[in-house]
Design an enzyme around this catalytic site. Sequence first.
Site, PDB file in Angstrom:
ATOM      1  N   ASN A  18      -2.066  -9.288 -10.066  1.00 33.71           N
ATOM      2  CA  ASN A  18      -0.828  -8.720  -9.528  1.00 33.71           C
ATOM      3  C   ASN A  18       0.323  -9.589 -10.021  1.00 33.71           C
ATOM      4  OD1 ASN A  18       1.309  -7.776  -8.039  1.00 33.71           O
ATOM      5  ND2 ASN A  18       0.508  -8.437  -6.049  1.00 33.71           N
ATOM      6  N   LYS A  20       3.428  -9.162  -9.559  1.00 36.79           N
ATOM      7  CA  LYS A  20       4.584  -9.160  -8.645  1.00 36.79           C
ATOM      8  C   LYS A  20       5.853  -8.925  -9.469  1.00 36.79           C
ATOM      9  CE  LYS A  20       1.870 -11.838  -5.446  1.00 36.79           C
ATOM     10  NZ  LYS A  20       1.786 -12.801  -4.363  1.00 36.79           N
ATOM     11  N   HIS A 104       0.526  -4.163   0.050  1.00 38.92           N
ATOM     12  CA  HIS A 104       0.528  -5.622  -0.143  1.00 38.92           C
ATOM     13  C   HIS A 104       1.319  -6.279   0.982  1.00 38.92           C
ATOM     14  CE1 HIS A 104       1.287  -9.555  -1.855  1.00 38.92           C
ATOM     15  NE2 HIS A 104       0.220  -9.351  -2.601  1.00 38.92           N
ATOM     16  N   GLU A 106       3.447  -8.517   0.984  1.00 39.58           N
ATOM     17  CA  GLU A 106       4.886  -8.680   0.723  1.00 39.58           C
ATOM     18  C   GLU A 106       5.636  -7.388   0.996  1.00 39.58           C
ATOM     19  OE1 GLU A 106       4.301 -10.344  -3.173  1.00 39.58           O
ATOM     20  OE2 GLU A 106       3.446 -12.126  -2.203  1.00 39.58           O
ATOM     21  N   GLU A 176      -6.455 -10.200   1.782  1.00 38.45           N
ATOM     22  CA  GLU A 176      -5.561 -11.273   1.364  1.00 38.45           C
ATOM     23  C   GLU A 176      -4.960 -11.932   2.603  1.00 38.45           C
ATOM     24  OE1 GLU A 176      -4.061 -10.581  -2.938  1.00 38.45           O
ATOM     25  OE2 GLU A 176      -2.689  -9.557  -1.597  1.00 38.45           O
ATOM     26  N   GLY A 182       0.030 -17.651  -2.477  1.00 39.36           N
ATOM     27  CA  GLY A 182       1.048 -18.479  -3.118  1.00 39.36           C
ATOM     28  C   GLY A 182       1.169 -19.873  -2.536  1.00 39.36           C
ATOM     29  N   SER A 222      -4.400 -17.423  -3.654  1.00 43.68           N
ATOM     30  CA  SER A 222      -4.621 -18.684  -4.380  1.00 43.68           C
ATOM     31  C   SER A 222      -5.965 -18.724  -5.111  1.00 43.68           C
ATOM     32  CB  SER A 222      -4.464 -19.888  -3.437  1.00 43.68           C
ATOM     33  OG  SER A 222      -3.135 -19.952  -2.939  1.00 43.68           O
TER      34      SER A 222
HETATM   35  P1  13P Z   1      -1.508 -15.854  -5.306  1.00 49.59           P
HETATM   36  O1  13P Z   1      -2.753 -15.729  -6.158  1.00 49.59           O
HETATM   37  O2  13P Z   1      -0.315 -16.334  -6.086  1.00 49.59           O
HETATM   38  O3  13P Z   1      -1.771 -16.654  -4.058  1.00 49.59           O
HETATM   39  O4  13P Z   1      -1.117 -14.374  -4.830  1.00 49.59           O
HETATM   40  C1  13P Z   1      -2.081 -13.578  -4.230  1.00 49.59           C
HETATM   41  C2  13P Z   1      -1.563 -12.191  -4.122  1.00 49.59           C
HETATM   42  O5  13P Z   1      -0.680 -11.919  -3.323  1.00 49.59           O
HETATM   43  C3  13P Z   1      -2.130 -11.169  -5.011  1.00 49.59           C
HETATM   44  O6  13P Z   1      -1.746  -9.891  -4.616  1.00 49.59           O
END
Ligand code: 13P
Length: 261
Positions: A18, A20, A104, A106, A176, A182, A222
């Site tokens: 992803n 983002k 997601h 976010e 997740e 992150g 992560s």
């Molecule tokens: P990270 O791998 O940067 O922690 O992000 C995970 C994520 O949100 C994938 O959709």
Amino acid sequence: MSSGGSRARGRVPLMAGNWKMYKTSGEGADFVRHLAGELGVANDREVVVAPPFTGLASAVAAARGSSVKVAAQDVFWQAEGAFTGEIAPGMLTDLGVYAVIIGHSERRQFFGETDETVAKKVRAALDNGLLPIVCVGETEAEREAGAMEAVLSRQVPKGLAGVVATEAGALAIAYEPIWAIGTGRTATAEAAQQAIAFVRSQVGAVLGEEAAESVRVLYGGSVKPDNIDELMAQPDIDGVLVGGASLKVETFKRIVQFNEA
Ligand code: 13P
């Protein structure tokens, strides 16, 4: 590349990146060409990258003829209409997009996504032949309050409210935990396995045992080259959704080429 291990037959590992809000269309196409060249034929696992909307067309063009597939990061549920700023499922399939990330954290945190809108998007994606990658997971406060299972037993059934049992193989769920996204704080492989087994049990509760066995459940948060092998060795973890480490070919390639214990 070998795979299989103790994972149920038929659940092909799904390794998804992803991106983002990173990468221009040109950067994304370069990445896909480079990754596809490095991977060669990879028919024992699915490899997916999810660029921003503006990068979808160039990523699909760059992926043509390779084993890399392309996902969008969101979709609207209507086929067309006066919905400024939204993208319809048919617009994604028209470009050759294969999958779509839905719900997601976010989008739930910053853009008002709810379990109800997730369910509508999942239904629309399936109706259009897109593979939905439905994201679920608890916040740190919820985990500390011992509410992880309560959160997952709400998000999974509500998000899959419009799905029928025979469609379970045509969708994926990504667990997740928000505190792991992150932050560099991955859930331990055992904790991820436990949560993902619980997600699978929730699919079983609403869609039945066969659906629970055929749905792919991914881990996200992560994921890095140094923890991928342990994660993929877990019997219920069918793949990963990778943020930061999917932005560089070297790290994402190592994740895609996990070694299963
Ligand atoms: P990270 O791998 O940067 O922690 O992000 C995970 C994520 O949100 C994938 O959709």
